[in-house]
Design an enzyme around this catalytic site. Structure first.
Site, PDB file in Angstrom:
ATOM      1  N   ARG A   1      -3.147  44.358 -88.803  1.00  0.00           N
ATOM      2  CA  ARG A   1      -2.942  43.679 -87.525  1.00  0.00           C
ATOM      3  C   ARG A   1      -2.043  44.491 -86.583  1.00  0.00           C
ATOM      4  NH1 ARG A   1      -2.532  37.147 -86.637  1.00  0.00           N
ATOM      5  NH2 ARG A   1      -2.207  37.220 -84.405  1.00  0.00           N
TER       6      ARG A   1
ATOM      7  N   GLU B   1       0.137  39.562 -90.108  1.00  0.00           N
ATOM      8  CA  GLU B   1       0.629  40.858 -89.672  1.00  0.00           C
ATOM      9  C   GLU B   1       1.384  41.633 -90.742  1.00  0.00           C
ATOM     10  OE1 GLU B   1       3.404  41.536 -86.120  1.00  0.00           O
ATOM     11  OE2 GLU B   1       1.400  41.558 -85.313  1.00  0.00           O
TER      12      GLU B   1
ATOM     13  N   HIS C   1       2.093  42.815 -67.953  1.00  0.00           N
ATOM     14  CA  HIS C   1       1.979  43.278 -69.337  1.00  0.00           C
ATOM     15  C   HIS C   1       0.838  44.307 -69.457  1.00  0.00           C
ATOM     16  CE1 HIS C   1       2.022  43.186 -73.682  1.00  0.00           C
ATOM     17  NE2 HIS C   1       0.752  42.814 -73.709  1.00  0.00           N
TER      18      HIS C   1
ATOM     19  N   HIS D   1       1.596  49.383 -77.103  1.00  0.00           N
ATOM     20  CA  HIS D   1       2.601  48.346 -76.846  1.00  0.00           C
ATOM     21  C   HIS D   1       4.036  48.823 -77.038  1.00  0.00           C
ATOM     22  CE1 HIS D   1      -0.756  45.689 -76.396  1.00  0.00           C
ATOM     23  NE2 HIS D   1      -0.002  44.612 -76.300  1.00  0.00           N
TER      24      HIS D   1
ATOM     25  N   HIS E   1       6.074  47.790 -74.064  1.00  0.00           N
ATOM     26  CA  HIS E   1       7.166  46.805 -74.125  1.00  0.00           C
ATOM     27  C   HIS E   1       8.446  47.379 -73.550  1.00  0.00           C
ATOM     28  CE1 HIS E   1       5.144  44.319 -77.557  1.00  0.00           C
ATOM     29  NE2 HIS E   1       4.844  43.842 -76.366  1.00  0.00           N
TER      30      HIS E   1
ATOM     31  N   GLU F   1      -6.134  44.774 -71.911  1.00  0.00           N
ATOM     32  CA  GLU F   1      -6.278  44.325 -73.314  1.00  0.00           C
ATOM     33  C   GLU F   1      -7.729  44.465 -73.789  1.00  0.00           C
ATOM     34  OE1 GLU F   1      -3.769  43.723 -75.257  1.00  0.00           O
ATOM     35  OE2 GLU F   1      -2.151  42.732 -74.145  1.00  0.00           O
TER      36      GLU F   1
ATOM     37  N   LYS G   1      -0.895  33.186 -83.250  1.00  0.00           N
ATOM     38  CA  LYS G   1       0.517  33.457 -82.946  1.00  0.00           C
ATOM     39  C   LYS G   1       0.917  32.601 -81.756  1.00  0.00           C
ATOM     40  CE  LYS G   1       1.521  38.300 -83.812  1.00  0.00           C
ATOM     41  NZ  LYS G   1       2.154  39.430 -83.106  1.00  0.00           N
TER      42      LYS G   1
END
Ligand SMILES: NC(=O)c1ccc[n+]([C@@H]2O[C@H](COP(=O)([O-])OP(=O)(O)OC[C@H]3O[C@@H](n4cnc5c(N)ncnc54)[C@H](O)[C@@H]3O)[C@@H](O)[C@H]2O)c1
Ligand SMILES: [Zn+2]
Length: 366
Positions: free
Chosen positions: A242, A238, A266, A249, A253, A186, A144
Site C-alpha cells: 500500500r 498499509e 494536494h 507524496h 507533503h 491522483e 482510511k
C-alpha cells in the site's frame, strides 16, 4: 453503471461508477439490506449542500427513509475535533443508534470526517461513501478515515471500510477547475504506479478529460479506482504494498507543509513530488532520463505544475520529510520508478541525493 469489487480482510464491498447514479441511492441501500426504519445521517459541506442536497434527500424520503443532515464548512479546516464534536452532537440529537447509517457526501474532507464519525460513533456504525470530487475516487476507497490535529495532518484516524462507494460522475460538472486539476494528479499517480496502458490512455485523452467529457471521465475514474482497489485489497492496513500509493507524496507533503497548505492544492504538490521521485529514480535506480521528461510532459498536459517556483530552502524541505510519519527503516524511504507504470519501495536513500533533486526541481524545465 459499472461495478468494481474491493475485498479486504475486514469486509468486501462494491464501488459503483456511472452517470445519474444519485437517484439510484435508495434502491442501492435497499439492495444492501438497509431498511427504511434505519435512520440515515447525511454529512456534506457548505459548497455541496446547496448544489445537490435536494437531489439526494428527496429520492431517499420518497422511498420512505428518514434522513437527517449536517452541513460542515467547506475546506480542510473541517477535519477537526471541533467539527467532529458538533457532528457527534447532531448525531445524538437526531437519535442515531447502532443500526443507523452515515452518508458521506462530499470530497475527501467530508469522506475522511464523516467516515471517522461512523468509525467511532457507538463503536462503529455503517457508512456509505458518496464522493463528489475527482480526488475522492482515491480517498473514498480503502477505508482510511480521520481528522487533523492542530500539530499535524491526519493524526487521528481509523480503518473503517464503507458499505459501498457510489461515484456519480455528473457531479463533477460543478467542481471548480483547480480542484478538477488536482484530482487528475491522483489519477495520473494511479497510472504511473501500476499501468503503463493507462498512462498512454491519459496522454491520448487529456483534452476530453479536461473538457469534462463525462464518458471519458467515467473511464478515467473507473481505471483509477481499479488501481487503488488492486493495491488496497492486498494490503488493507498499509504494512507493505500500500505504500506505493504514496508515490510523489514525500516531497509533495513537505511542499504542502512548508507553505502552510496555502500555496498548493494536494494534487499540485504531489505532481511536483512525482517529478522529484522520477529524478531521484534516475539517481538511485539508474532509470532513464526520459522518465523525468515523460512524467513532466504528462503532468503539463493536465496543467499541473512540475517545478518548485518558490524559494523554499532544501533544508526546510528535508527537515519536514524527516518528520513524515511514514519514515521507517532508516531515515528516507521513497517510492521510485524504473519505467512508467511500475514503482518500488526503496529504503535508506542518502540525503545528498534528495538535496540534489530538490535543487533540480527549482530549475526551470525545458
Ligand atoms: N482517506 C484517504 O485515503 C485519502 C486519500 C487522499 C486524500 N485524502 C484527504 O482528502 C482531502 C482532500 O479531498 P478533496 O481534494 O476532495 O477536497 P475537499 O473535500 O475539500 O473538496 C474540494 C473543494 O471542492 C468543493 N466541492 C466538492 N465537490 C464539489 C462539487 N461536486 N461541485 C462543486 N464543489 C465541490 C468542496 O466544497 C471543497 O471546497 C484531504 O483532507 C486529504 O487528507 C484522504
Ligand atoms: Zn494523495
Amino acid at each position: 453503471m459499472r461495478e468494481l469489487r474491493v475485498s479486504t480482510k475486514s469486509r468486501a464491498y462494491s464501488v459503483y461508477v456511472g452517470t445519474a447514479l444519485l437517484a439510484r441511492l435508495p434502491e442501492l441501500l435497499k439492495q444492501h439490506n438497509i431498511q427504511t426504519n434505519q435512520k440515515l445521517f447525511l454529512v456534506t459541506d457548505s459548497h455541496v449542500a446547496p448544489l445537490y442536497s435536494e437531489n439526494i434527500v428527496e429520492p431517499l424520503r420518497n422511498a420512505g427513509f428518514r434522513v437527517d443532515m449536517s452541513v460542515v464548512p467547506a475546506g480542510e479546516s473541517s477535519k477537526s475535533l471541533e467539527v467532529l464534536d458538533r457532528l457527534y452532537a447532531d448525531a445524538i440529537q437526531a437519535g442515531l443508534d447502532r443500526s443507523s447509517v452515515v452518508l458521506a457526501f462530499g470530497g475527501g474532507v467530508v469522506g475522511d470526517l464523516a467516515g471517522f464519525l461512523a468509525a467511532s460513533f457507538m463503536r462503529g456504525i455503517p457508512f456509505v461513501q458518496l464522493p463528489t470530487t475527482l480526488l475522492a475516487h482515491d480517498s473514498s476507497i480503502g477505508g482510511k478515515v480521520g481528522i487533523n490535529h492542530k500539530l499535524g495532518k491526519n493524526y487521528m484516524g481509523a480503518f473503517h471500510q464503507p458499505l459501498f462507494v457510489l461515484f456519480d460522475v455528473n457531479i463533477l460538472t460543478t467542481l471548480p477547475e483547480r480542484e478538477l486539476t488536482a484530482g487528475f494528479a491522483e489519477v495520473i499517480k494511479h497510472a504511473l504506479i501500476w499501468d503503463s496502458n493507462f498512462v498512454s490512455w491519459l496522454e491520448k485523452n487529456n483534452m476530453a478529460l479536461r473538457n469534462r467529457d463525462l464518458p471519458i471521465l467515467e473511464e478515467a475514474i473507473y481505471r483509477g479506482c481499479k488501481v487503488k482497489i488492486s493495491v488496497v485489497s492486498d494490503d488493507e492496513t498499509e504494512s507493505g504494498i500500500r505504500a506505493i500509493l504514496n508515490y510523489g507524496h514525500t516531497i509533495g507533503h513537505a511542499l504542502e507543509s512548508v507553505s502552510s497548505y496555502k500555496r498548493y492544492t494536494h494534487g499540485e504538490a504531489i505532481a511536483i513530488g512525482m517529478v522529484g521521485a522520477a529524478m531521484l529514480s534516475v539517481e538511485i535506480l539508474s532509470a532513464p532520463a526520459q522518465l523525468v521528461e515523460d512524467t513532466e510532459l504528462l503532468l503539463r498536459k493536465f496543467s499541473l505544475p512540475t517545478r518548485i517556483q518558490d524559494q523554499w530552502t532544501e533544508d526546510s524541505l528535508l527537515q519536514l520529510m524527516k518528520r513524515d510519519k511514514k519514515a521507517k527503516h532508516g531515515i528516507y524511504t521513497f517510492i521510485l520508478s524504473k519505467e512508467l507504470g511500475r514503482v518500488e519501495v526503496v529504503h535508506d536513500i542518502p540525503e545528498e541525493k534528495i538535496r540534489k533533486v530538490l535543487h533540480q526541481l527549482k530549475e526551470v524545465s525545458r
